[in-house]
Design an enzyme around this catalytic site. Structure first.
Site, PDB file in Angstrom:
ATOM      1  N   ASP A 380       0.764  -1.085  -0.280  1.00  0.00           N
ATOM      2  CA  ASP A 380      -0.124  -0.257   0.111  1.00  0.00           C
ATOM      3  C   ASP A 380       0.979   1.045   0.171  1.00  0.00           C
ATOM      4  OD1 ASP A 380      -2.181   1.352   0.551  1.00  0.00           O
ATOM      5  OD2 ASP A 380      -1.792   1.899   2.308  1.00  0.00           O
ATOM      6  N   ASP A 751      -0.843  -0.774   6.150  1.00  0.00           N
ATOM      7  CA  ASP A 751      -1.726  -0.542   7.327  1.00  0.00           C
ATOM      8  C   ASP A 751      -3.022  -0.169   7.536  1.00  0.00           C
ATOM      9  OD1 ASP A 751      -1.782   1.741   5.722  1.00  0.00           O
ATOM     10  OD2 ASP A 751      -1.592   3.354   7.764  1.00  0.00           O
ATOM     11  N   ASP A 755      -6.703  -2.881   3.939  1.00  0.00           N
ATOM     12  CA  ASP A 755      -5.586  -3.562   2.877  1.00  0.00           C
ATOM     13  C   ASP A 755      -5.475  -5.604   3.465  1.00  0.00           C
ATOM     14  OD1 ASP A 755      -3.695  -1.781   2.311  1.00  0.00           O
ATOM     15  OD2 ASP A 755      -3.305  -1.110   4.136  1.00  0.00           O
TER      16      ASP A 755
END
Length: 1012
Positions: A380, A751, A755
């Site tokens: 990400d 995080d 995700d």
């Protein structure tokens, strides 16, 4: 299916479960049978049980049955004890939660009971800082406006407080009447979605009419949240026990099979087949010898006539004799070592984040060796590569750019002058920044204002507005108060159109308390706001602003508003209420209704927010790319912003060394042509090598995955780097699955809650304990505090774990094969009778005492120092390619056991020179070891690249030179054979990483191409 909950009614206790929490796996009665069933569901345990049972037959057993039953019972006892201990700890945790004292209303009387005795329909009372014992629908608070604040960190990891509000039907009720309230709640059956609750409330007279009142997640208090900054609150229990949203989310994730475990299973199967062949051959030879030679020997007392099963006796004896080929203790040994690998990660002080006091943590203790075989990292962007600390930098208001010269719009004198002169367009822009959000202002005793925001973007905008004299200082129920240059502005919030990943915007409808105007305030992504601009407005300047800010790597939001008349709002409000009351497809219907209002917008301007890179991100990515690891960035940001971040963190090289290929299109035909063009470009080898990457947005990606998956898969294998923009959480998981389908080892790191699906889908999931909460860290196999720790996690812990596991597993087979071969050799001088050379005590001591030292020591083994490993990441390719554990290396260990058998028989001096000459080969690792031991300078390693990848089915391997210097003193394993890599498809010269000149490789990344 629906659930009907009668409020304050004790007659439904038998319909639903109580609030007893149970996460235990066993009970006292079913522990033994259930645990034994689980253990014997594994093939190896079934095999060892069969061997142990056969040894009870005294006619065929060559050794005492205790030699097998002893270790078998010990191993089962260890596994059962571990399971029992883990389950007991879960029981203690459950008991602590179940025994908590809570206040409930029963028969109109408030009384204190244990949390486990709460039933659906009970009214539960909470005090400040109390933990919520079950899922409640909020019906009353100490706040006159019906608001309370909760901390949801235990539920979703987000540390910011959230606002919860009582339903409109309960507004104004006297707290004393809450004891007697009656009504019904219509809600869906329990599910695990902590962000959605679609229900309806109906209160019975005399409290209110029978009108339906819609309920959302904002009207609930979920289990394990904490009540904060609120004196008291009460709610109706709708889900209890293991049926709460948190309880439904619990569960044991599916175990992940590592590449090493898969290889060990294959090798075990091969040894089993070899054992069967040996048993058949020796069994036939034994029966033949018994019927021929044995009859000539006077001392052999075989009976002349035996039972019908006589022909099976000798083969079964050899089966028992050769059963030790498969080591009975290998699983326990590997589990023990893997647990220690996980502890090494937990104890690593160099991976401790001092900024947030966050240590690294291994949640999954079974896959540490896979860290050393990672080939693709999918990451990400926001909060993973960046700090997720948003800073307002620039803005464009009505075509005027602010902050371009100074780099900080908050200090731009032109903007400050416009605010001082109260320019209407600037005031409206600041009003949207301050009001269009879900931020909670908190006032300290000293009078200072702080903000609690669920989004870092909102936090940055509200702080920036306050810095520009538009201060949001109070939120009292539906009334917002803003201080602008000492003037108090009040707005009444009529409705909130919440942000969703599909809408990509949020809006609030407010009434200006000064002039009673109704205004729609909107903010969101450019592609969600600009297309809804009024037909007469020119938006070219705003489009240019978005592009300019994106090229600087800034996050952009477009702000807009529209004035509404009373009739339009009243008609729309009825549709909104109806959509908000449905229990089926509520989110889709709400989006449709919202679209009816969010049009003909007046675009006010564009904001630009900076999200800085974390420390050490460029260096970490550069190092891991040298280790042969591919990087893919999967982000929801716009394309230009993602590209700029990729350039700044060494994802891709700038021109002319790097080249970006764009995949775009809105139709299937456009995407197909774009894919063909990019694949054709990547397939051409340029005169000078380039770092080539492809860029794709979410729309084109969806079409490619649905209609052109074969071509997209080919492209994924040709490219070393990819940037995927505007992707959804489900698309992230799809990309992980795509790479896994080609047998690549994937690592996903993120995080945030968006995700989680990607992290759980990957072979290895890594979560960062970031500002978006702990959802990703809790769902991951490993959690770290910063992205830069990923380098040490892979290069040090991953590589050491793989090396140690490879050695231990093959050593376990080696020592078992050696003792078995000695037994087989003895059978040739004992009439092929299946007799054992060793007594039972010696066989047990062989595994437990004589050969256990290498197993204990190997957990601390380091072939190279940590400093050397970090400085030369190229040597990770040995692990990626499986060079230390594969059929070739196992054949070497198999040969060792035969060789040592020969040595034991006195023939070692004849063959030892030839054996060592053709088995051991020098490698880069050996020379690094030698340099470390001699204390001299370490020669630099050339670029390590696997063989070239081709789009043809016939893959041509990249030839690389091999050093002729063969030093046998530093080669611990015969692991450098050309066939030892699982990626090799044919014969080729071994790799040599110590090269005096830099290899000029094609920009096409060199990995094996796998046929579609």
């Amino acid at each position: 299916m629906k659930r009907y909950v009668n409020i304050n009614d004790n007659g439904q206790e038998d319909l639903y479960c109580d609030n007893r929490i149970s996460n235990t796996k066993y009970t006292i009665l079913n522990f033994l049978p259930k645990n034994l069933w689980e253990q014997f569901s594994r093939f190896m345990n079934q095999y060892f049980l069969l061997i142990a049972c056969l040894q009870l037959w005294s006619l065929i057993t060559p050794v005492n049955p205790a030699s097998t039953w002893g270790p078998l019972i010990f191993i089962f006892a260890v596994s059962a004890t571990k399971e029992a201990w883990d389950d007991y700890n879960r029981y203690l945790s459950d008991k602590q939660a179940n025994d908590k004292e809570v206040w409930v209303v029963k028969q109109g009387i408030k009384k204190q009971i244990q949390a486990q005795d709460i039933h659906v329909g009970n009214i539960v009372w909470l005090r400040e800082n109390d933990e919520v014992p079950c899922d409640l629908v909020l019906i009353g608070t100490s706040d006159p406006q019906g608001i309370c604040y909760v901390e949801t960190a235990a539920l979703d990891g987000e540390t910011d407080m959230k606002t919860r509000v009582i339903p409109s039907a309960c507004m104004g009720l006297d707290p004393e009447l809450l004891h007697k309230i009656k009504g019904a709640i219509e809600c869906p059956n329990p599910d695990k979605d902590i962000r959605r609750f679609e229900a309806n409330l109906r209160l019975f007279p005399p409290f209110i009419d029978n009108d339906l009142c819609p309920l959302t997640i904002n009207n609930t208090l979920l289990q394990s949240c904490y009540l904060r900054n609120t004196e008291w609150a009460c709610g109706v229990a709708v889900y209890t026990g293991n049926e709460t949203k948190l309880g439904m989310s619990r569960g044991i994730p599916e175990p992940k099979l590592t590449a090493v475990d898969a290889m060990i299973d294959k090798l075990t199967g091969a040894i089993f087949l070899f054992q069967i062949v040996v048993v058949i051959v020796l069994g036939i030879a034994g029966d033949v010898w018994k019927d021929t030679e044995a009859q000539k020997q006077w001392y052999v007392l075989y009976p002349k006539e035996g039972p019908w099963y006589e022909l099976l006796v000798i083969p079964l004896r050899f089966e028992l004799l050769c059963s030790i080929m498969i080591p009975i203790s290998i699983k326990v040994s590997l589990d023990l070592m893997k647990s220690l690998y996980a502890k090494f990660i937990d104890w690593d002080e160099e991976m401790y984040d001092h900024d947030t006091n966050t240590p690294s943590h291994a949640t999954n203790t079974a896959i540490s060796e896979d860290l050393g075989q990672v080939e693709y990292i999918l990451t990400d962007k926001t909060g993973t590569l960046t700090e997720n600390r948003m800073i307002f930098r620039r803005c464009c208001i009505n075509g005027t750019f602010y902050g371009n010269e100074s780099g900080d719009a908050l200090k731009d004198m032109e903007l400050l002058d416009a605010i001082g002169s109260k320019r209407p367009d600037v005031i409206r822009f600041l009003t949207v920044m301050a009001v269009c959000n879900t931020v909670i202002p908190l006032k300290s005793k000293k009078g200072t204002i702080s903000y609690k925001a669920q989004s870092q973007d909102e936090d940055a905008l509200v702080h920036a507005a306050a810095h520009l004299h538009m201060v949001l200082f109070n939120k009292n129920g539906n009334i917002l108060e803003v201080n602008f240059n000492a003037s108090i502005l009040q707005y009444e919030i009529l409705d909130t159109l919440e942000f969703t990943s599909d809408r990509k915007r949020m809006s609030v409808i407010v009434r200006d308390c000064q002039n009673r105007d109704i205004i729609l305030l909107t903010k969101g992504a450019d592609e969600a706001v600009l297309p809804n601009a009024s037909s007469g407005q020119q938006i070219r300047t705003h489009v240019e602003a978005v592009e300019q800010y994106a090229q600087l790597g800034l996050r952009t939001l477009c702000l807009a508003w529209r004035e509404l008349n009373e009739d339009e709002y009243r008609e729309w409000s009825l549709m909104f209420k109806e959509a908000n009351s449905t229990l089926v497809d509520r989110e889709w219907k709400l989006a449709e209704v919202c679209q009816r209002l969010e049009h003909d917008l007046e675009i006010l301007g564009v904001t630009a927010i900076e999200d800085r890179l974390q420390d050490g991100v460029p260096e970490t990515i550069e190092t891991l790319r040298k280790a042969g690891i591919n990087f893919w960035m999967l982000t929801g940001d716009k394309q230009d912003t993602a590209i700029q971040i990729a350039l700044s963190c060494n994802f891709i090289s700038p021109e002319p060394k790097g080249q970006l290929l764009l995949i775009d299109g809105k139709t299937e035909d456009e995407v197909s042509k774009s894919l063909e063009r990019v694949i054709r470009t990547m397939s051409i080898t340029p005169s000078e090598p380039k770092d080539v990457a492809f860029v794709v947005d979410g729309w084109a990606l969806e079409i490619a995955l649905k209609h052109h998956q074969k071509d997209f898969t080919k492209l994924a294998m040709l490219s070393r780097t990819a940037i995927c923009c505007r992707v959804t959480p489900s698309q992230k998981a799809q990309l992980v699955e795509l790479l896994k389908s080609r047998e690549y080892r994937t690592l996903a790191i993120g995080d945030g809650g968006n995700d989680v699906r990607m992290i759980q889908q990957a072979d290895i999931g890594v979560g960062i304990s970031g500002r978006e909460g702990l959802q990703a860290a809790r769902a991951a196999d490993y959690s770290i505090g910063k992205f830069r720790f990923l380098k040490r996690l892979i290069l040090v812990h991953g590589r050491y774990s793989y090396n140690r596991t490879a050695f231990l597993s093959q050593y376990s087979f080696y020592k078992s094969l050696l003792i078995c071969f000695i037994q087989i050799l003895f059978s040739f001088i004992s009439g092929v009778s299946g007799s054992s050379l060793f007594n039972s005590v010696s066989l047990m001591a062989y595994n437990v005492f004589y050969t256990s030292i290498p197993v204990l020591v190997s957990v601390l083994d380091k072939d190279l120092s940590e400093r050397t490993v970090m400085e030369h990441p190229q040597i990770l390719f040995y692990c990626q390619a499986g060079r230390l554990l594969n059929p070739s290396t196992f054949a070497g260990w198999f040969g060792r056991s035969l060789f040592h058998l020969i040595v034991a028989a006195g023939m070692g001096p004849v063959l030892s020179l030839k054996y060592f000459r053709y088995t051991y080969r020098s490698s880069a690792i050996n020379k690094l070891q030698q340099a470390e031991r001699l204390g001299g300078p370490i020669v630099s390693l050339g670029n390590v690249e696997p063989q070239m990848k081709s789009i043809d089915k016939d893959v041509a391997l990249l030839p690389m030179s091999q050093s002729n210097n063969r030093n046998t003193a530093y080669e611990p394993l015969p692991s450098d054979s050309p066939t030892s890599s699982r990626r090799f498809l044919g014969s080729a010269t071994p790799f040599d990483f110590l090269q005096t000149t830099q290899l000029r490789l094609s920009s096409t990344y060199s990995r094996n191409f796998k046929d579609n």
